[in-house]
Write an enzyme that holds these catalytic residues in place. Sequence first.
Site, PDB file in Angstrom:
ATOM      1  N   PRO A  25       9.004 -10.031   0.134  1.00 42.41           N
ATOM      2  CG  PRO A  25       8.409  -8.091   1.289  1.00 42.41           C
ATOM      3  CD  PRO A  25       9.106  -8.560   0.047  1.00 42.41           C
ATOM      4  CB  ALA A  27       2.514 -12.695   5.411  1.00 41.25           C
ATOM      5  CB  CYS A 109       0.378  -4.904   3.369  1.00 41.90           C
ATOM      6  SG  CYS A 109      -0.675  -6.295   3.898  1.00 41.90           S
ATOM      7  N   GLY A 234       7.384 -12.400  -6.178  1.00 42.63           N
ATOM      8  CA  GLY A 234       6.694 -12.775  -4.961  1.00 42.63           C
ATOM      9  C   GLY A 234       5.996 -14.119  -5.061  1.00 42.63           C
TER      10      GLY A 234
END
Length: 314
Positions: A25, A27, A109, A234
């Site tokens: 994931p 952002a 995070c 990522g």
Amino acid sequence: MVGRPEVPGWYIIRMDFRGKRILAPLAGVTDTTFRRLCRENGADIVVTEMVSARGLLRDPVRSGRYLAYEEAERPVGAQLFGADPGEIAEAATEVARRGFDFVDINMGCPVRKVTGGGSGAAILANPRLAGEIARAVVRAAGIPVTAKIRSGFGTEKETYLAVTEELFAAGIAAVTLHPRHRGQMFAGTADWTQIAALKRAFPKGTIIGNGDVRAPEDAARMLAETGCDSVMIGRAAMGNPWIFGPFPAAEARRALILRHGEEMFLRHGEHGIKEMRKHLVWYSRGIQGAAAFRSELPKVTDPDSFRAVVGRFF
């Protein structure tokens, strides 16, 4: 002694996370369009951008925009962040209602906006809270639950082993470790020996390695060196959805970039074209003339200008 407790009998794992290449994931990056491109180019599993559990409960329409997905993405998970077990559990119920294959809990995070509220990597300072959150989500979701963690919140004490013990005891299906502590952000080198240590401590648990995988050969090396079950990629996927499989010829790359922009325009209008500017920066990395190309990007405001600059450069 640290070790994987037995999975509770009321929890049924319906998804195998072993032997997979997983899109992390990210952002502002892993929206439905980009996730689908990665799936088509070799990613086995994809995950949404992180979504605030509290935000999803208070404004499901606004936060729900980050949870748009298409059937072609499956298996697809939704990542939630928060610090309140009840809130995340309720949000996980909503994620399941929307048809996701699994839910991922963000416990890694490092951004102050997230950790300042006690979420993300801040949870790592309290392994018991990590277990409470995981237990609540597993009981509520009715679909597999995973968690993404870092080595620890501070530099003095690495808590990933204690946190993982709590997570597996709660019925988590897989744990992803990014072996940097919160203070490192993305600087320095990911310590893959911690992934190996985690796998040794939980040989029956599914451990996913993450961090500093910049090429397919890095993924193979991580698997060999750490014994982890899967690899999550990522930042290296930004501008490189081909990292999960064979690298295509120039014409195929250009076709994908054009399609990416066209689909962003269909979904978001001219705002989608402006969003493509950052993707074009990433797509152009390492190519001769990239600096001059990037100077043209502020002028990219519509499909015609997008196709023109892509056609000239790529």
